[in-house]
Design a protein around this motif. Sequence first.
Motif, PDB file in Angstrom:
ATOM      1  N   GLY A   1      25.332  51.770  -4.287  1.00 33.17           N
ATOM      2  CA  GLY A   1      24.605  53.044  -4.304  1.00 33.17           C
ATOM      3  C   GLY A   1      25.438  54.141  -4.932  1.00 33.17           C
TER       4      GLY A   1
ATOM      5  N   GLY B   1      27.045  60.110  -1.687  1.00 31.44           N
ATOM      6  CA  GLY B   1      28.016  59.344  -0.902  1.00 31.44           C
ATOM      7  C   GLY B   1      28.746  58.365  -1.800  1.00 31.44           C
TER       8      GLY B   1
ATOM      9  N   GLU C   1      24.396  50.353  -8.980  1.00 30.26           N
ATOM     10  CA  GLU C   1      23.216  51.219  -8.867  1.00 30.26           C
ATOM     11  C   GLU C   1      22.037  50.547  -9.542  1.00 30.26           C
ATOM     12  OE1 GLU C   1      22.315  54.277  -7.228  1.00 30.26           O
ATOM     13  OE2 GLU C   1      20.458  53.371  -7.951  1.00 30.26           O
TER      14      GLU C   1
ATOM     15  N   ARG D   1      18.920  52.071  -9.871  1.00 32.73           N
ATOM     16  CA  ARG D   1      18.136  53.026 -10.673  1.00 32.73           C
ATOM     17  C   ARG D   1      18.625  53.036 -12.112  1.00 32.73           C
ATOM     18  NH1 ARG D   1      15.698  57.377  -7.575  1.00 32.73           N
ATOM     19  NH2 ARG D   1      16.520  57.218  -5.467  1.00 32.73           N
TER      20      ARG D   1
ATOM     21  N   GLY E   1      21.686  58.925  -7.367  1.00 30.74           N
ATOM     22  CA  GLY E   1      20.917  58.685  -6.148  1.00 30.74           C
ATOM     23  C   GLY E   1      19.720  59.603  -5.973  1.00 30.74           C
ATOM     24  N   THR E   2      19.259  59.659  -4.731  1.00 37.15           N
ATOM     25  CA  THR E   2      18.119  60.505  -4.381  1.00 37.15           C
ATOM     26  C   THR E   2      18.401  61.948  -4.787  1.00 37.15           C
ATOM     27  OG1 THR E   2      17.733  59.096  -2.445  1.00 37.15           O
ATOM     28  CG2 THR E   2      16.714  61.286  -2.417  1.00 37.15           C
TER      29      THR E   2
ATOM     30  N   LYS F   1      15.743  72.066  -6.470  1.00 34.06           N
ATOM     31  CA  LYS F   1      16.364  73.384  -6.650  1.00 34.06           C
ATOM     32  C   LYS F   1      15.991  73.994  -7.997  1.00 34.06           C
ATOM     33  CE  LYS F   1      17.098  72.641  -3.128  1.00 34.06           C
ATOM     34  NZ  LYS F   1      17.018  71.505  -2.192  1.00 34.06           N
TER      35      LYS F   1
ATOM     36  N   ALA G   1      21.985  45.291  -5.642  1.00 31.69           N
ATOM     37  CA  ALA G   1      23.028  44.469  -5.024  1.00 31.69           C
ATOM     38  C   ALA G   1      22.559  43.828  -3.729  1.00 31.69           C
ATOM     39  CB  ALA G   1      24.240  45.348  -4.726  1.00 31.69           C
TER      40      ALA G   1
ATOM     41  N   GLY H   1      21.625  54.900   0.986  1.00 31.12           N
ATOM     42  CA  GLY H   1      20.781  56.079   1.137  1.00 31.12           C
ATOM     43  C   GLY H   1      19.560  55.920   2.011  1.00 31.12           C
TER      44      GLY H   1
ATOM     45  N   ASP I   1      23.339  58.702   4.082  1.00 31.70           N
ATOM     46  CA  ASP I   1      22.046  58.699   4.784  1.00 31.70           C
ATOM     47  C   ASP I   1      21.780  57.401   5.533  1.00 31.70           C
ATOM     48  OD1 ASP I   1      21.534  61.191   3.741  1.00 31.70           O
ATOM     49  OD2 ASP I   1      19.650  60.640   2.752  1.00 31.70           O
TER      50      ASP I   1
ATOM     51  N   ALA J   1      23.425  65.819   1.437  1.00 36.16           N
ATOM     52  CA  ALA J   1      24.263  65.352   0.342  1.00 36.16           C
ATOM     53  C   ALA J   1      25.751  65.596   0.624  1.00 36.16           C
ATOM     54  CB  ALA J   1      23.850  66.052  -0.949  1.00 36.16           C
TER      55      ALA J   1
HETATM   56  P1  FAD Z   1      21.154  58.407  -1.906  1.00 39.19           P
HETATM   57  O1  FAD Z   1      21.333  59.699  -2.613  1.00 39.19           O
HETATM   58  O2  FAD Z   1      19.812  58.089  -1.367  1.00 39.19           O
HETATM   59  O3  FAD Z   1      21.615  57.278  -2.921  1.00 39.19           O
HETATM   60  C1  FAD Z   1      21.503  55.935  -2.642  1.00 39.19           C
HETATM   61  C2  FAD Z   1      21.448  55.176  -3.943  1.00 39.19           C
HETATM   62  O4  FAD Z   1      21.646  53.804  -3.661  1.00 39.19           O
HETATM   63  C3  FAD Z   1      20.108  55.259  -4.667  1.00 39.19           C
HETATM   64  O5  FAD Z   1      20.275  55.702  -5.992  1.00 39.19           O
HETATM   65  C4  FAD Z   1      19.569  53.838  -4.643  1.00 39.19           C
HETATM   66  O6  FAD Z   1      18.876  53.484  -5.816  1.00 39.19           O
HETATM   67  C5  FAD Z   1      20.851  53.039  -4.518  1.00 39.19           C
HETATM   68  N1  FAD Z   1      20.662  51.739  -3.883  1.00 39.19           N
HETATM   69  C6  FAD Z   1      20.079  51.465  -2.694  1.00 39.19           C
HETATM   70  N2  FAD Z   1      20.124  50.146  -2.434  1.00 39.19           N
HETATM   71  C7  FAD Z   1      20.742  49.566  -3.489  1.00 39.19           C
HETATM   72  C8  FAD Z   1      21.062  48.232  -3.813  1.00 39.19           C
HETATM   73  N3  FAD Z   1      20.779  47.220  -2.987  1.00 39.19           N
HETATM   74  N4  FAD Z   1      21.672  47.986  -4.991  1.00 39.19           N
HETATM   75  C9  FAD Z   1      21.957  49.001  -5.857  1.00 39.19           C
HETATM   76  N5  FAD Z   1      21.687  50.291  -5.604  1.00 39.19           N
HETATM   77  C10 FAD Z   1      21.082  50.571  -4.422  1.00 39.19           C
HETATM   78  N6  FAD Z   1      20.515  67.335   0.730  1.00 39.19           N
HETATM   79  C11 FAD Z   1      21.270  68.427   0.627  1.00 39.19           C
HETATM   80  O7  FAD Z   1      22.398  68.440   1.137  1.00 39.19           O
HETATM   81  N7  FAD Z   1      20.848  69.529  -0.058  1.00 39.19           N
HETATM   82  C12 FAD Z   1      19.626  69.580  -0.624  1.00 39.19           C
HETATM   83  O8  FAD Z   1      19.274  70.589  -1.241  1.00 39.19           O
HETATM   84  C13 FAD Z   1      18.785  68.459  -0.518  1.00 39.19           C
HETATM   85  N8  FAD Z   1      17.571  68.464  -1.078  1.00 39.19           N
HETATM   86  C14 FAD Z   1      16.777  67.341  -0.973  1.00 39.19           C
HETATM   87  C15 FAD Z   1      15.507  67.404  -1.519  1.00 39.19           C
HETATM   88  C16 FAD Z   1      14.674  66.307  -1.430  1.00 39.19           C
HETATM   89  C17 FAD Z   1      13.295  66.368  -2.033  1.00 39.19           C
HETATM   90  C18 FAD Z   1      15.139  65.113  -0.801  1.00 39.19           C
HETATM   91  C19 FAD Z   1      14.275  63.899  -0.733  1.00 39.19           C
HETATM   92  C20 FAD Z   1      16.403  65.062  -0.244  1.00 39.19           C
HETATM   93  C21 FAD Z   1      17.227  66.193  -0.316  1.00 39.19           C
HETATM   94  N9  FAD Z   1      18.495  66.211   0.259  1.00 39.19           N
HETATM   95  C22 FAD Z   1      19.281  67.322   0.176  1.00 39.19           C
HETATM   96  C23 FAD Z   1      19.039  65.030   0.946  1.00 39.19           C
HETATM   97  C24 FAD Z   1      20.005  64.280   0.007  1.00 39.19           C
HETATM   98  O9  FAD Z   1      19.317  63.922  -1.161  1.00 39.19           O
HETATM   99  C25 FAD Z   1      20.561  63.049   0.702  1.00 39.19           C
HETATM  100  O10 FAD Z   1      21.153  63.411   1.930  1.00 39.19           O
HETATM  101  C26 FAD Z   1      21.629  62.384  -0.170  1.00 39.19           C
HETATM  102  O11 FAD Z   1      21.093  62.025  -1.411  1.00 39.19           O
HETATM  103  C27 FAD Z   1      22.197  61.154   0.524  1.00 39.19           C
HETATM  104  O12 FAD Z   1      23.140  60.566  -0.285  1.00 39.19           O
HETATM  105  P2  FAD Z   1      23.476  59.006  -0.199  1.00 39.19           P
HETATM  106  O13 FAD Z   1      24.569  58.786  -1.168  1.00 39.19           O
HETATM  107  O14 FAD Z   1      23.680  58.605   1.193  1.00 39.19           O
HETATM  108  O15 FAD Z   1      22.149  58.252  -0.679  1.00 39.19           O
END
Ligand code: FAD
Length: 462
Positions: free
Chosen positions: A10, A14, A33, A35, A40-41, A51, A115, A140, A309, A317
Amino acid sequence: MANYDVIIIGSGPGGYVCAIRCAQLGLKVACVEGRETLGGTCLNVGCIPSKALLHASHMLHEAEHNFAAMGLKGKSPSVDWKQMMAYKEKTIGQNTSGIEFLFKKNKVDWLKGWASIPEAGKVKVGDDVHETKNIIIASGSEPASLPGVEVDEKVVVTSTGALELGKVPKKLVVIGAGVIGLELGSVYARLGSEVTVVEFLDVVTPGMDAEIQKTFQRTLKKQGLTFVMGAAVQKTEAMKTKAKVTYKLRKDDSEHVIDADVVLVATGRKPYTEGLGLDTVGIKMTERGQIAVNGKWETNVPGIYAIGDVIEGPMLAHKAEDEGMAAAEQVAGKHGHVNYGVIPGVIYTHPEVANVGATEEELKEQGRDYKVGKFSFMGNGRAKANFAGDGFVKILADKDTDRILGAHIIGPAAGDLIHEICVAMEFGASAEDLAMTCHAHPTYSEAVREAALACGDGPIHM
Ligand code: FAD
Ligand code: NAI
């Protein structure tokens, strides 16, 4: 296949931050990754695109409401939706390609694809199995589903669909008055949609300081959002270009139906672990479907960690980023640390809402003796000049020691102002420490100082 010290699954805030820090600490690292783009998200369908739309729609609001009063006359701008979407896409692209650049700069290998973990020490991507000493899962989250509500991402949408609608809807119904619902609800309200927010509880943004919740809801009402509170959504029915939302009011069980052009379902997110094969390796999960970790982000399987997440804690984030850095340090044999007591939360509406530490309700529940220092932005010269006098800064400090326990801000630049208090809390500062720090005039930050003064002998400008 190549051998790695660490493979991170991912590339959200994070994962990508963890990958860069691992590389900086001298480890051989890859990040998987699935995507098309990194980030990520957050970068692709979350923080960054939302934003961009919040900024653009706020500019429109300023032009419509405040320009004339400042002597800026002329036709106010109208919405070119296609261009606004292009601006949003360009912003996403600049950010995701920025991560790609940072990966190259730091020699992080991007393994493209989805993965799975066939066993500890191995990560499978497509047909390739990579060997690695450590695995860090940063997969995530995804939108939580709601019984009776079927998402088609056209008429009934999650935040992902709401960020790429074909046009600005005439009527938008938002299910859930949480962060996503209120941020995106206010975007569309500013762009001209009639926005109705249907919320299960009697308050908006559950978990926030009650005084902020009330002021925030009142402010959004003034901006044209309609709220139906204490309402449990039963179902949605989507036609081709319209939908109906049925809800029951909790107070009397009466059933109601509202029409919408678009329904945004924003009732929370859940950890995403699909396809990872966690069962196969025997990774323990919590009751809420999160990967269970200890204080060092280790799962129950040696050599496998999890962050962001997909584990417990606020889905933010910057929380994921901090865990990414700390987990990298753990893997590198250092002592990574995250202070979970000082993680700010920000809602990027206008005015912004920001908080850190305890709410007044939590302090009451804990039976703590505390004092409250409050200051309204009405008493702040800069805010008045900028038509931004709505809102206040509230600091909570221990009654005996004066140590800052929490802070809650609704007002201009609240999301930036909160960090002064975060730093103060990290250093165990008292309200007096803040109050005695010289603050430049005229700045919004003076409101923070005045709130700190209000914890002691009193503010000057109130
Ligand atoms: P993610 O960002 O979800 O990334 C996980 C990644 O892992 C993804 O790209 C996915 O494709 C990849 N993945 C998953 N499984 C696999 C696999 N098996 N193999 C390969 N790749 C994989 N937070 C804030 O702090 N401020 C904000 O302003 C904010 N705005 C947001 C607005 C919206 C509309 C949304 C939905 C969320 C928002 N958030 C915000 C929350 C924030 O996006 C998340 O907390 C943050 O992205 C989490 O990060 P992460 O690295 O844990 O996971
Ligand atoms: P949320 O948890 O913030 O809010 C969900 C809301 O939906 C709650 O108010 C809840 O009471 C309500 N709800 C639940 N079931 C309902 C039902 N059946 N009918 C009516 N209302 C119902 O979740 P949201 O807004 O989806 O955001 C998800 C996550 O994304 C959050 O954890 C947040 O941290 C993160 N995020 C952060 C942002 C930021 O930091 N600025 C911006 C956007 C998202």
